[in-house]
Each structure stands twice: as C-alpha cells, then as structure tokens.
Design an enzyme around this catalytic site. Structure first.
Site, PDB file in Angstrom:
ATOM      1  N   ASP A 141    -127.783  -8.995  65.544  1.00 48.76           N
ATOM      2  CA  ASP A 141    -127.482  -9.142  66.959  1.00 48.76           C
ATOM      3  C   ASP A 141    -128.288 -10.322  67.489  1.00 48.76           C
ATOM      4  O   ASP A 141    -129.187 -10.827  66.817  1.00 48.76           O
ATOM      5  CB  ASP A 141    -127.746  -7.841  67.730  1.00 48.76           C
ATOM      6  CG  ASP A 141    -129.215  -7.503  67.784  1.00 48.76           C
ATOM      7  OD1 ASP A 141    -130.031  -8.321  67.345  1.00 48.76           O
ATOM      8  OD2 ASP A 141    -129.542  -6.407  68.277  1.00 48.76           O
ATOM      9  N   SER A 142    -127.958 -10.767  68.680  1.00 51.88           N
ATOM     10  CA  SER A 142    -128.559 -12.007  69.187  1.00 51.88           C
ATOM     11  C   SER A 142    -129.900 -11.776  69.847  1.00 51.88           C
ATOM     12  O   SER A 142    -130.613 -12.718  70.144  1.00 51.88           O
ATOM     13  CB  SER A 142    -127.618 -12.625  70.206  1.00 51.88           C
ATOM     14  OG  SER A 142    -127.452 -11.725  71.287  1.00 51.88           O
ATOM     15  N   GLY A 143    -130.241 -10.531  70.119  1.00 52.98           N
ATOM     16  CA  GLY A 143    -131.470 -10.240  70.847  1.00 52.98           C
ATOM     17  C   GLY A 143    -131.238 -10.074  72.334  1.00 52.98           C
ATOM     18  O   GLY A 143    -132.135  -9.678  73.068  1.00 52.98           O
ATOM     19  N   GLY A 144    -130.020 -10.375  72.783  1.00 52.21           N
ATOM     20  CA  GLY A 144    -129.725 -10.290  74.218  1.00 52.21           C
ATOM     21  C   GLY A 144    -130.038  -8.921  74.795  1.00 52.21           C
ATOM     22  O   GLY A 144    -130.725  -8.803  75.815  1.00 52.21           O
TER      23      GLY A 144
ATOM     24  N   ASP B 103    -125.925 -13.227  74.783  1.00 49.06           N
ATOM     25  CA  ASP B 103    -125.121 -12.881  75.959  1.00 49.06           C
ATOM     26  C   ASP B 103    -126.029 -12.365  77.067  1.00 49.06           C
ATOM     27  O   ASP B 103    -127.209 -12.103  76.845  1.00 49.06           O
ATOM     28  CB  ASP B 103    -124.064 -11.822  75.596  1.00 49.06           C
ATOM     29  CG  ASP B 103    -124.687 -10.545  75.041  1.00 49.06           C
ATOM     30  OD1 ASP B 103    -125.802 -10.625  74.490  1.00 49.06           O
ATOM     31  OD2 ASP B 103    -124.067  -9.478  75.157  1.00 49.06           O
TER      32      ASP B 103
ATOM     33  N   GLN C 107    -118.459  -9.375  77.983  1.00 50.24           N
ATOM     34  CA  GLN C 107    -119.135  -8.498  78.953  1.00 50.24           C
ATOM     35  C   GLN C 107    -118.148  -8.144  80.074  1.00 50.24           C
ATOM     36  O   GLN C 107    -116.979  -8.486  79.987  1.00 50.24           O
ATOM     37  CB  GLN C 107    -120.383  -9.214  79.504  1.00 50.24           C
ATOM     38  CG  GLN C 107    -121.523  -9.332  78.493  1.00 50.24           C
ATOM     39  CD  GLN C 107    -122.238  -8.007  78.251  1.00 50.24           C
ATOM     40  OE1 GLN C 107    -122.079  -7.038  79.002  1.00 50.24           O
ATOM     41  NE2 GLN C 107    -123.029  -7.952  77.180  1.00 50.24           N
TER      42      GLN C 107
ATOM     43  N   GLY D  92    -122.359  -4.298  76.415  1.00 47.84           N
ATOM     44  CA  GLY D  92    -122.662  -3.797  77.755  1.00 47.84           C
ATOM     45  C   GLY D  92    -121.975  -2.488  78.101  1.00 47.84           C
ATOM     46  O   GLY D  92    -121.869  -2.129  79.264  1.00 47.84           O
TER      47      GLY D  92
ATOM     48  N   ASP E 110    -122.101   0.070  65.664  1.00 46.91           N
ATOM     49  CA  ASP E 110    -123.492   0.207  65.238  1.00 46.91           C
ATOM     50  C   ASP E 110    -124.189   1.089  66.240  1.00 46.91           C
ATOM     51  O   ASP E 110    -123.783   1.140  67.412  1.00 46.91           O
ATOM     52  CB  ASP E 110    -124.230  -1.150  65.226  1.00 46.91           C
ATOM     53  CG  ASP E 110    -124.688  -1.538  66.622  1.00 46.91           C
ATOM     54  OD1 ASP E 110    -123.851  -2.026  67.399  1.00 46.91           O
ATOM     55  OD2 ASP E 110    -125.863  -1.309  66.952  1.00 46.91           O
TER      56      ASP E 110
ATOM     57  N   CYS F 289    -120.988  18.719  54.574  1.00 45.36           N
ATOM     58  CA  CYS F 289    -121.469  17.347  54.355  1.00 45.36           C
ATOM     59  C   CYS F 289    -121.612  17.053  52.859  1.00 45.36           C
ATOM     60  O   CYS F 289    -122.054  17.899  52.092  1.00 45.36           O
ATOM     61  CB  CYS F 289    -122.821  17.166  55.050  1.00 45.36           C
ATOM     62  SG  CYS F 289    -123.565  15.544  54.799  1.00 45.36           S
TER      63      CYS F 289
ATOM     64  N   CYS G 134    -123.583  14.653  51.584  1.00 42.56           N
ATOM     65  CA  CYS G 134    -124.749  13.796  51.336  1.00 42.56           C
ATOM     66  C   CYS G 134    -125.677  14.403  50.293  1.00 42.56           C
ATOM     67  O   CYS G 134    -125.651  15.612  50.040  1.00 42.56           O
ATOM     68  CB  CYS G 134    -125.492  13.514  52.649  1.00 42.56           C
ATOM     69  SG  CYS G 134    -126.767  14.704  53.072  1.00 42.56           S
TER      70      CYS G 134
ATOM     71  N   CYS H   1    -127.867  17.428  51.603  1.00 41.25           N
ATOM     72  CA  CYS H   1    -127.184  18.714  51.745  1.00 41.25           C
ATOM     73  C   CYS H   1    -126.879  19.338  50.384  1.00 41.25           C
ATOM     74  O   CYS H   1    -126.772  20.559  50.255  1.00 41.25           O
ATOM     75  CB  CYS H   1    -125.904  18.549  52.563  1.00 41.25           C
ATOM     76  SG  CYS H   1    -126.260  18.270  54.311  1.00 41.25           S
TER      77      CYS H   1
ATOM     78  N   HIS I 155    -129.306  12.278  55.727  1.00 45.16           N
ATOM     79  CA  HIS I 155    -128.188  13.139  56.135  1.00 45.16           C
ATOM     80  C   HIS I 155    -127.464  12.566  57.351  1.00 45.16           C
ATOM     81  O   HIS I 155    -126.238  12.414  57.336  1.00 45.16           O
ATOM     82  CB  HIS I 155    -128.660  14.565  56.451  1.00 45.16           C
ATOM     83  CG  HIS I 155    -127.631  15.330  57.218  1.00 45.16           C
ATOM     84  ND1 HIS I 155    -126.536  15.921  56.617  1.00 45.16           N
ATOM     85  CD2 HIS I 155    -127.469  15.503  58.559  1.00 45.16           C
ATOM     86  CE1 HIS I 155    -125.764  16.448  57.556  1.00 45.16           C
ATOM     87  NE2 HIS I 155    -126.299  16.208  58.739  1.00 45.16           N
TER      88      HIS I 155
END
Ligand SMILES: [Zn+2]
Length: 373
Positions: free
Chosen positions: A91-94, A143, A194, A221, A271, A309, A311, A314, A340
């Site tokens: 990500d850009s850090g915005g 952004d 945005q 946003g 994400d 699940c 995983c 589990c 998990h």
C-alpha cells in the site's frame, strides 16, 4: 505492466477468474493477509507458503521508516529480504499517514513517525519510488483518505487531490520504466478511487482514477466506520465505472459479511488485518460465527476451533489447549490462532469461486449473511 483479469465465470455481478502477473497467477476472488512490517504477525514466509497464500500486503509507511526502503533495496527487495516467493502488494502509506493528522498540501503529506517522532514528507512520486525500492509486484498510488464522516466538501477536495496525485504518481511510475522486482519482473501500479459514501463523488472518483490508465484499480476509504448499508451503494457506484477487464481491489475490508457482499458486486481482491488481529485477541472466526477462546466453556473442550475448517491447527489441536496457551500468553497460542483465522477467512473467499462457477453464489451469500450479517 497492465494486469488483466481472465474472467472464467460470472453469477450476477460476482465473478471468478485469474489475474496473470509476471510472477504467476492469482485466482480470484482472493483475500490477502496483511504483513505490515515484512511479516504477517506471528507467521513466517514458510507458514504462508504451506497455507497456500499467493499474495500478501506490505506496508509502505512502516517499511520506509523501519528498516528503510534503501536498506530493503540493498538487501535485494522485500521478496528476498523475507525469502518469500509469492506476490507482494504494497500500500502507499496513505491510510496510515492520514490517521496521523498530517499536514497536507498539493505537494504531498508531512507527518511524524510513530517510531521516533521524526518528521517525514511523502509525495506521490516519493511513494512510487519507495515501493519500487521495496520491489512490490503491485504498488499503490498515494491517495488522500478523508475521515468519515466528512462533509461533501472535504470528500470532494480529497477526490480532486487524489486525482492530482494519481496523475503525478502515474507519470513517475511510467518515467521510471525499468523498475523491477527482485527477479527483474515488471511492477504494476494500481490507482485508488476515493469518494466517501457520496454516490456522485464515488462515481467521479472512479472516473477520474480510470482516466490515468492504471494497471488495476482499488476502492479506498470504505469500511472506516460507516454502516454496511452506506458502504455497499458507494462501492457499487465506484465499481460501475471501473474497467471490467482489470482487477478491482477493495482496500481494508475483511469482515465476512462485507466480503461476500462486495464479491457480489464484482470485487476481486481484499486485504485486512482482521483475521490476524482478531487471533491475537483470542477472537476466532468459525462457520458458526465468532467465538472468544478465553471463555470458560472451552476449558475442557477437546473439539477443534471449527469442525468445518481444513486448517492444520483444527486438524491437530483442541480448543482446550489453544485456550490454555492464549490465557497464559504463550506466543505459540497467538501463532496457532493466527494460522486458523487467516486460513479460515482465506478459505471463505476461495469457496466463493466455486459458488460463482456453479451458479450458487446467492445461496452461499445468504448462508454467510445468516451467520455474519
Ligand atoms: Zn482451523
């Protein structure tokens, strides 16, 4: 490197397909865990490989401050630094910077480091340069993230300035042709639309972003405190104006109900820190809803966290054992609960692919909303 999505099936507006990158293939819809500072908290690159995770998110704001983008570049980029063969999106850090109430001008944003209070200035060109040094497969433009609620005027100003920054970031990225990942692969750059929860501004934000001809598109946003009934129309208004043949990424959204609704509107990528953060606080995602592992009810419970699940946690350990580890603060507890939760949410999204391909997305959506809506 323009990324396109090869849509294999659609069901309503939901779609499943494959994004082919220079590094490999990303099946969609796809959830990417967040590796803020070069690791998904408590997990190693090997864990992520074993869980079949093809894409993680790295955080520009944190990595540029510690250990610094130049150091990561000198050590061969984020992939080599982490010894991670999968994809990395940075990500850009915005989002982080705007949570620190920075001083913002058309030029860029000035903010203080949360590590040592030092002052930093990030421009759209600088954010592209940092992400090029980190060697991300996909980098995001800087952004302007207005807080919600904000007045329409504030959101409109954010849309306009994001557009101005997008233009500069895109030029910087294209002028820097030759930016490569650790393996000499072309990087891709995504724009971010945005617009708050104002439908007209959401449409405008998307249209302005698309005009810069990015390699893929994100919607930013949203899920910043507004109710889902406001988020979904705003998301739909933006998606309507994004190209159908390129990836669409909804940033920072990770609750199961929002994910399934967003997939239903045609989102491909997600994400969120939610599964890993929840795990460290003992909140477990299951097919029956959230459970709090510290509860006394699990003291002698020999069953898995979620019988449905698949995983490795589990398959092997009981709620009673995991509760014990969590209660005494054993780091292994946080690690196993993270494995998990990350697998569980990732699988939820993965399972939507088959539901779309088999024309039963809406039934699956309703089943998820029955538990999580
Ligand atoms: Zn599990």
């Amino acid at each position: 490197m323009k990324l396109s999505i090869d849509v294999r099936a659609i069901d309503g507006l939901a779609r499943t397909g494959v994004i082919t990158t220079p590094r490999g293939e990303l099946p969609t819809p796809l959830f990417m865990p967040v590796g803020t500072r070069g690791a998904v908290k408590t997990l190693s690159s090997e864990d992520l490989e074993q869980l079949g995770i093809p894409l993680i998110l790295g955080n520009t704001y944190h990595l540029m401050l510690k250990p610094g983008a130049d150091l990561v570049a000198d050590l061969g980029g984020l992939h080599r630094f982490m010894d991670w063969g999968g994809h990395v999106l940075t990500d850009s850090g915005g989002y982080q910077i705007f949570s620190l109430t920075p001083k913002v001008t058309d030029q860029g944003a000035t903010f203080r480091s949360t590590y040592d209070g030092s002052t930093h200035h990030l421009t759209p060109e600088g954010a592209a340069d940092v992400q090029s040094k980190l060697g991300a497969d996909i980098q995001m433009v800087l952004d302007v993230c207005p807080p919600l609620p904000s007045t329409d005027r504030v959101i409109r100003d954010a849309v306009v300035r994001t557009d101005l920054w997008a233009d500069r970031a895109r030029r910087a990225f294209l002028d820097g042709a030759g930016w490569r990942t650790d393996r000499g692969l072309d990087q891709a750059q995504f724009g971010i639309a945005q617009g708050g929860v104002n439908l007209q501004l959401r449409r405008e934000g998307a249209q302005r972003t698309v005009a810069h001809d990015f390699d893929g598109y994100a919607i930013g946003g949203l899920s910043v405190g507004e109710p889902r009934e406001q988020m979904l129309p705003a998301l739909a208004a933006a998606l309507e104006h994004l190209p159908g043949d390129q990836p669409r990424y909804l940033m920072g959204v990770g609750d199961p109900a929002s994910i399934v609704e967003a997939v239903g509107l045609g989102v491909d990528l997600f994400d969120c820190v939610l599964p890993s953060r929840h795990a460290r606080h003992g909140t477990i995602l299951t097919s029956e809803g959230r459970i709090m592992i510290k509860n006394l009810a699990y003291e002698r419970d020999e069953g898995p966290l979620d019988p449905a699940c698949g995983c490795p946690v589990c398959a092997r350990w009981s709620r009673a054992y995991l509760r014990h580890l969590f209660r005494v603060g054993e780091p292994t507890g946080a690690r196993l609960l993270t494995i998990h939760n990350v697998t569980w949410l990732s699988d939820l999204v993965t399972n939507l692919r088959a539901a779309i391909a088999e024309g039963r997305f809406d039934a699956t959506r309703r089943a998820v909303l029955d538990v999580w809506g």
